[in-house]
Enzyme design. Structure first.
Site, PDB file in Angstrom:
ATOM      1  N   LYS A 153       0.933  -0.948  -0.608  1.00 25.10           N
ATOM      2  CA  LYS A 153      -0.186  -0.140   0.163  1.00 25.10           C
ATOM      3  C   LYS A 153       0.838   1.218  -0.104  1.00 25.10           C
ATOM      4  CE  LYS A 153      -4.152  -2.213   2.230  1.00 25.10           C
ATOM      5  NZ  LYS A 153      -4.790  -2.076   3.473  1.00 25.10           N
ATOM      6  N   ASP A 159      -9.542   2.208   2.699  1.00 24.00           N
ATOM      7  CA  ASP A 159      -9.579   1.494   4.095  1.00 24.00           C
ATOM      8  C   ASP A 159     -10.691   2.372   5.413  1.00 24.00           C
ATOM      9  OD1 ASP A 159      -8.730  -1.116   3.544  1.00 24.00           O
ATOM     10  OD2 ASP A 159      -6.544   0.151   3.659  1.00 24.00           O
TER      11      ASP A 159
HETATM   12  N1  NAD Z   1     -11.264  -5.769   8.088  1.00 27.05           N
HETATM   13  C1  NAD Z   1     -10.556  -4.720   6.798  1.00 27.05           C
HETATM   14  O1  NAD Z   1     -10.756  -4.973   5.809  1.00 27.05           O
HETATM   15  C2  NAD Z   1      -8.625  -5.224   7.225  1.00 27.05           C
HETATM   16  C3  NAD Z   1      -8.440  -4.539   5.945  1.00 27.05           C
HETATM   17  C4  NAD Z   1      -5.862  -4.726   6.473  1.00 27.05           C
HETATM   18  C5  NAD Z   1      -6.218  -5.583   7.472  1.00 27.05           C
HETATM   19  N2  NAD Z   1      -6.938  -6.351   8.189  1.00 27.05           N
HETATM   20  C6  NAD Z   1      -6.516  -6.695   9.110  1.00 27.05           C
HETATM   21  O2  NAD Z   1      -5.530  -6.353   9.665  1.00 27.05           O
HETATM   22  C7  NAD Z   1      -4.392  -7.009  10.756  1.00 27.05           C
HETATM   23  C8  NAD Z   1      -3.090  -5.542  10.464  1.00 27.05           C
HETATM   24  O3  NAD Z   1      -2.839  -5.337   8.713  1.00 27.05           O
HETATM   25  P1  NAD Z   1      -1.632  -4.593   8.477  1.00 27.05           P
HETATM   26  O4  NAD Z   1      -2.219  -4.448   7.247  1.00 27.05           O
HETATM   27  O5  NAD Z   1      -1.088  -3.320   9.684  1.00 27.05           O
HETATM   28  O6  NAD Z   1      -0.392  -4.671   8.890  1.00 27.05           O
HETATM   29  P2  NAD Z   1       1.022  -5.077   9.233  1.00 27.05           P
HETATM   30  O7  NAD Z   1       1.825  -5.822   9.594  1.00 27.05           O
HETATM   31  O8  NAD Z   1       1.468  -3.321   9.115  1.00 27.05           O
HETATM   32  O9  NAD Z   1       0.815  -4.201  11.127  1.00 27.05           O
HETATM   33  C9  NAD Z   1       0.704  -4.932  11.954  1.00 27.05           C
HETATM   34  C10 NAD Z   1       1.681  -3.744  13.085  1.00 27.05           C
HETATM   35  O10 NAD Z   1       0.132  -4.331  14.325  1.00 27.05           O
HETATM   36  C11 NAD Z   1       1.859  -4.570  15.301  1.00 27.05           C
HETATM   37  N3  NAD Z   1       1.992  -5.799  16.214  1.00 27.05           N
HETATM   38  C12 NAD Z   1       2.017  -7.047  15.915  1.00 27.05           C
HETATM   39  N4  NAD Z   1       1.303  -7.202  17.576  1.00 27.05           N
HETATM   40  C13 NAD Z   1       1.000  -6.859  18.165  1.00 27.05           C
HETATM   41  C14 NAD Z   1       1.018  -7.234  19.547  1.00 27.05           C
HETATM   42  N5  NAD Z   1       0.817  -8.106  20.112  1.00 27.05           N
HETATM   43  N6  NAD Z   1       0.818  -6.151  20.289  1.00 27.05           N
HETATM   44  C15 NAD Z   1       1.206  -4.743  19.638  1.00 27.05           C
HETATM   45  N7  NAD Z   1       1.169  -4.964  18.345  1.00 27.05           N
HETATM   46  C16 NAD Z   1       1.336  -5.258  17.315  1.00 27.05           C
HETATM   47  C17 NAD Z   1       3.288  -4.979  14.469  1.00 27.05           C
HETATM   48  O11 NAD Z   1       3.953  -4.433  15.145  1.00 27.05           O
HETATM   49  C18 NAD Z   1       2.316  -3.734  13.219  1.00 27.05           C
HETATM   50  O12 NAD Z   1       3.084  -2.382  13.389  1.00 27.05           O
HETATM   51  C19 NAD Z   1      -4.247  -8.422   9.764  1.00 27.05           C
HETATM   52  O13 NAD Z   1      -3.487  -9.669  10.119  1.00 27.05           O
HETATM   53  C20 NAD Z   1      -5.426  -8.246   8.634  1.00 27.05           C
HETATM   54  O14 NAD Z   1      -6.576  -9.191   9.645  1.00 27.05           O
HETATM   55  C21 NAD Z   1      -8.146  -6.207   8.450  1.00 27.05           C
HETATM   56  O1  QIC Z   2      -5.802  -7.283   2.475  1.00 26.66           O
HETATM   57  C1  QIC Z   2      -6.788  -7.228   3.169  1.00 26.66           C
HETATM   58  O2  QIC Z   2      -7.587  -7.499   4.056  1.00 26.66           O
HETATM   59  C2  QIC Z   2      -8.099  -6.458   2.166  1.00 26.66           C
HETATM   60  O3  QIC Z   2      -8.924  -6.344   2.559  1.00 26.66           O
HETATM   61  C3  QIC Z   2      -7.879  -6.564   1.009  1.00 26.66           C
HETATM   62  C4  QIC Z   2      -8.043  -5.600  -0.215  1.00 26.66           C
HETATM   63  O4  QIC Z   2     -10.043  -5.556  -0.116  1.00 26.66           O
HETATM   64  C5  QIC Z   2      -8.590  -4.204  -0.260  1.00 26.66           C
HETATM   65  O5  QIC Z   2      -8.535  -3.935  -0.796  1.00 26.66           O
HETATM   66  C6  QIC Z   2      -7.935  -3.752   1.519  1.00 26.66           C
HETATM   67  O6  QIC Z   2      -7.212  -2.390   1.488  1.00 26.66           O
HETATM   68  C7  QIC Z   2      -7.255  -4.574   2.091  1.00 26.66           C
END
Ligand code: NAD
Ligand code: QIC
Length: 272
Positions: free
Chosen positions: A52, A88
């Site tokens: 991203k 997002d």
């Molecule tokens: N619902 C959605 O649409 C959506 C979208 C994107 C990501 N997500 C979820 O969000 C999660 C995070 O995604 P991201 O892209 O930010 O990942 P990322 O790797 O960029 O960030 C994760 C962060 O969490 C921190 N971290 C890890 N374990 C930790 C702990 N025990 N305590 C405190 N901090 C901790 C890491 O240091 C890092 O800064 C993904 O695993 C995914 O499940 C959901």
């Molecule tokens: O990795 C994911 O969970 C995502 O939901 C996948 C994709 O749909 C993206 O548009 C979202 O920003 C993140």
């Protein structure tokens, strides 16, 4: 989810997964993938972890939100230009508004300062959170995110903190948003001690595979108001769909499709 909604609307729409791991390419190849997609006539792309930020130098223009966040999850090709957006944050904001309306936003703790955490933080402050405490195992990352948010929303609105302070901060908080990978199928577990969850604390998890994470399950059992990660996943797609097509999708129908999809087996990832 995208294709099914397009079918319902009578649109011809192909949404394909281009997986760098499956292609044997590093994340830095995102620029090549973008160029190839543009060349073969895609209307746009969603971009996910860890691309991203890496995609930014390959874009011609950014929406104001994507520029503020420094991250893009939606690219639209229009009039020969690649324009980056971030849905997002808007997806989380809409999911939160829908799922936890009237939730107190005086003091909120955000666990996880990565890409998704940054979008969620932007949403929480836009929604009116007065004081946001961002906790990450990487305390410097939490501090940097708080600093960037302070520049946009005011210095006293966001603070970075180390995990050792989590107990004390959570005791005074109205709500907790979880944005680390803990709870995903590959990283099972509870990201905070269950003893810190109390009925007057609302809890939002953004992990959505599974929807019922250990955090969601435990918080619900302990009487907290709970929001799972499905709403954010759907509403970011709703906003992306609108950007790609110019057509307003039916968000509730997409939510119903999504719930069905995540209950089923995972996707079969193959390129032939
Ligand atoms: N619902 C959605 O649409 C959506 C979208 C994107 C990501 N997500 C979820 O969000 C999660 C995070 O995604 P991201 O892209 O930010 O990942 P990322 O790797 O960029 O960030 C994760 C962060 O969490 C921190 N971290 C890890 N374990 C930790 C702990 N025990 N305590 C405190 N901090 C901790 C890491 O240091 C890092 O800064 C993904 O695993 C995914 O499940 C959901
Ligand atoms: O990795 C994911 O969970 C995502 O939901 C996948 C994709 O749909 C993206 O548009 C979202 O920003 C993140």
């Amino acid at each position: 989810m995208h294709e099914r909604e397009a079918d319902e609307l009578g649109l011809r729409y192909l949404y394909r997964r281009l997986d760098l791991d499956v292609m044997g390419q590093p994340a830095t190849a995102v620029g090549d993938v973008l160029a190839a997609a543009r060349l073969v006539g895609y209307d746009g792309l969603n971009v996910t972890h860890p691309c991203k930020q890496l995609v930014l130098p390959h874009l011609d223009e950014l929406s104001p939100d994507a520029e503020a966040l420094g991250a893009v999850n939606t690219v639209v090709f229009r009039d020969g230009r690649a324009v980056g957006h971030n849905t997002d944050w808007s997806g989380f904001a809409r999911a939160f508004d829908r799922g936890l309306p009237d939730a107190a936003l005086d003091r909120v703790v955000l666990l996880g300062a990565g890409g998704a955490g940054a979008a969620v933080a932007h949403a929480l402050l836009t929604l009116g959170t007065r004081r946001l405490t961002i906790v990450d195992v990487d305390a410097a990352r939490a501090g940097e995110l708080a600093g960037a948010l302070g520049d946009r929303f005011g210095a006293d609105r966001a603070t970075g903190a180390a995990p050792a302070t989590l107990d004390a901060t959570l005791r005074e908080a109205d709500g907790l948003v979880h944005a680390t990978p803990t709870g995903m199928a590959a990283h099972p577990g509870l990201p905070v001690d269950a003893a810190l969850l109390r009925p007057d604390l609302w809890v939002a998890d953004i992990v959505y595979r599974p929807l019922e994470t250990e955090l969601v399950r435990t918080a619900r059992r302990l009487g907290c108001r709970v929001l799972d990660g499905g709403g954010m996943a759907v509403f970011q797609a709703v906003d992306a769909f609108r950007l790609f097509t110019g057509v307003e999708p039916d968000a509730e129908r997409m939510l119903a499709h999504f719930t069905e999809l995540v209950a089923g087996p995972g996707p079969d990832v193959r390129i032939s």
